[in-house]
Design an enzyme around this catalytic site. Structure first.
Site, PDB file in Angstrom:
ATOM      1  N   LYS A  67       0.799  -1.241   0.000  1.00 29.57           N
ATOM      2  CA  LYS A  67       0.000   0.000   0.000  1.00 29.57           C
ATOM      3  C   LYS A  67       0.829   1.289   0.000  1.00 29.57           C
ATOM      4  O   LYS A  67       0.426   2.277  -0.592  1.00 29.57           O
ATOM      5  CB  LYS A  67      -0.948   0.012   1.205  1.00 29.57           C
ATOM      6  N   ASP A 103      -9.857   2.916   2.417  1.00 32.29           N
ATOM      7  CA  ASP A 103      -9.836   2.183   3.694  1.00 32.29           C
ATOM      8  C   ASP A 103     -10.414   3.013   4.849  1.00 32.29           C
ATOM      9  O   ASP A 103     -11.172   2.506   5.673  1.00 32.29           O
ATOM     10  CB  ASP A 103      -8.396   1.804   4.066  1.00 32.29           C
TER      11      ASP A 103
HETATM   12  P1  ATR Z   1      -0.958  -3.075   6.399  1.00 31.98           P
HETATM   13  O1  ATR Z   1      -0.766  -2.376   5.101  1.00 31.98           O
HETATM   14  O2  ATR Z   1      -2.000  -4.157   6.319  1.00 31.98           O
HETATM   15  O3  ATR Z   1      -1.193  -2.163   7.533  1.00 31.98           O
HETATM   16  P2  ATR Z   1       1.813  -3.302   6.988  1.00 31.98           P
HETATM   17  O4  ATR Z   1       2.005  -1.967   6.351  1.00 31.98           O
HETATM   18  O5  ATR Z   1       2.757  -4.411   6.638  1.00 31.98           O
HETATM   19  O6  ATR Z   1       0.393  -3.879   6.685  1.00 31.98           O
HETATM   20  O7  ATR Z   1       1.799  -3.061   8.586  1.00 31.98           O
HETATM   21  C1  ATR Z   1       1.665  -4.088   9.487  1.00 31.98           C
HETATM   22  C2  ATR Z   1       1.660  -3.551  10.926  1.00 31.98           C
HETATM   23  O8  ATR Z   1       1.513  -4.678  11.773  1.00 31.98           O
HETATM   24  C3  ATR Z   1       2.920  -2.849  11.363  1.00 31.98           C
HETATM   25  O9  ATR Z   1       2.612  -1.886  12.346  1.00 31.98           O
HETATM   26  C4  ATR Z   1       3.742  -3.997  12.006  1.00 31.98           C
HETATM   27  O10 ATR Z   1       4.622  -3.591  13.038  1.00 31.98           O
HETATM   28  P3  ATR Z   1       6.133  -3.131  12.723  1.00 31.98           P
HETATM   29  O11 ATR Z   1       6.041  -1.680  12.330  1.00 31.98           O
HETATM   30  O12 ATR Z   1       6.828  -3.353  14.015  1.00 31.98           O
HETATM   31  O13 ATR Z   1       6.620  -4.025  11.613  1.00 31.98           O
HETATM   32  C5  ATR Z   1       2.627  -4.775  12.664  1.00 31.98           C
HETATM   33  N1  ATR Z   1       3.001  -6.178  12.834  1.00 31.98           N
HETATM   34  C6  ATR Z   1       3.153  -7.109  11.866  1.00 31.98           C
HETATM   35  N2  ATR Z   1       3.489  -8.304  12.411  1.00 31.98           N
HETATM   36  C7  ATR Z   1       3.560  -8.101  13.752  1.00 31.98           C
HETATM   37  C8  ATR Z   1       3.856  -8.941  14.871  1.00 31.98           C
HETATM   38  N3  ATR Z   1       4.129 -10.240  14.719  1.00 31.98           N
HETATM   39  N4  ATR Z   1       3.815  -8.384  16.109  1.00 31.98           N
HETATM   40  C9  ATR Z   1       3.517  -7.083  16.283  1.00 31.98           C
HETATM   41  N5  ATR Z   1       3.230  -6.233  15.264  1.00 31.98           N
HETATM   42  C10 ATR Z   1       3.248  -6.734  14.023  1.00 31.98           C
END
Ligand code: ATR
Length: 280
Positions: A67, A103
């Protein structure tokens, strides 16, 4: 008549219900169109967007993790996408690719439909990715009292807070900290935007917090229908909402941008609810 091609790019994308809902909507309205999912690896995003141009694809939804990265590959952005810095809907028009973001609108509509008016309320948003950006910006535009972003990676959280600082009161608390815990426990609304909870074996996305009556807990995940977080919040007396409404309403808005037609929302809700119930 030749069918127009629409689709979704993401990685992973196999779980997406967008093809089901958009194909059903097109069939219902007798629009000659097909909607397919394309699994696009992060390293191939640029090629995928060039392919969209070359193939004359009419519209594409964008999901995790593209995105934000897709933004510089487009010709122009609408107001919402510009503000958020993330795109979930691309429209091919007169040889140009236009990025939009539906969104936030989808989230707010679903929140209000569930009976929560965000104006003047305190909110905790877990996660700082693309979905979190749309949700935080739209909540600030709705006039919330304040938002605390709780994220695993502080740098990413700081970026988000800085980006929207001019829209209203927004601050950061590191995941697992005492500040994060009190922000979550004292908020009127908690929004969970990370993928944690999509797998039944996932841990809770926030530890050692207690929810309470009068609080709303919104998880943007819709499969499973009730994540561990929602089950816990429900047990502790909070009102819970899953991401199905956001999915349908953001899709409805993308469909309107692409076709100018009204999405058959009621029909789509029924279809998706049946589909999800079968998968239990
Ligand atoms: P989207 O576009 O669906 O929001 P994204 O941009 O990949 O997906 O963002 C995912 C979010 O989930 C991020 O805030 C990520 O945290 P980080 O900034 O620390 O990467 C969070 N996230 C993903 N996997 C995680 C996990 N296992 N535990 C905690 N936070 C997680």
């Amino acid at each position: 008549m030749q069918k127009k091609v629409f689709g979704i790019i993401g990685c992973p994308v196999a779980h997406s219900l967008s093809p089901l809902m958009h194909n059903a909507a097109a069939a219902e309205l007798k629009i000659p169109a097909v909607y397919v999912s394309f699994e696009v690896q992060p390293a191939d995003l640029k090629k995928a967007i060039s392919g969209m141009r070359a193939l004359g694809i009419a519209g594409i939804n964008v999901t995790v993790p593209h995105k934000e990265k897709v933004v510089p590959l487009l010709d122009c952005l609408d107001e919402q996408a510009k503000l958020i810095g993330a795109v979930n809907t691309i429209t091919g028009k007169d040889g140009e690719l236009i990025g939009s973001n539906t969104d936030g609108a989808g989230f707010i509509r679903s929140l209000k439909t569930a009976g929560f008016n965000p104006a003047g309320k305190n909110v905790a948003v877990i996660g700082a990715g693309g979905s979190s950006r749309s949700i935080a910006a739209s909540l600030l535009l709705e006039g919330v009292a304040g938002i605390t972003v709780v994220n695993r990676t502080p740098a990413r959280g700081r970026k988000l807070v800085k980006l929207f600082g001019e829209l209203g009161e927004i601050s950061l608390a590191a995941a697992g900290s005492g500040d994060a815990r009190s922000a979550i426990e004292e908020s009127d609304l908690v929004v969970q935007t990370t993928p944690v909870g999509m797998k039944r074996s996932d841990p809770l996305p926030v530890k050692s917090v207690r929810f309470h009556e009068g609080q709303y807990v919104y998880d943007i995940i819709y499969a499973p229908e009730r994540t561990r977080l929602l089950q816990k919040a429900d047990k502790e007396g909070a009102k819970t909402v899953n991401g199905l409404g956001m999915l349908v309403y953001q899709g409805s808005e993308s469909f309107r941008i692409w076709t100018g037609k009204r999405f058959p929302e009621k029909k789509v809700f029924g279809l998706l609810e049946n589909f999800l119930a079968r998968g239990k």
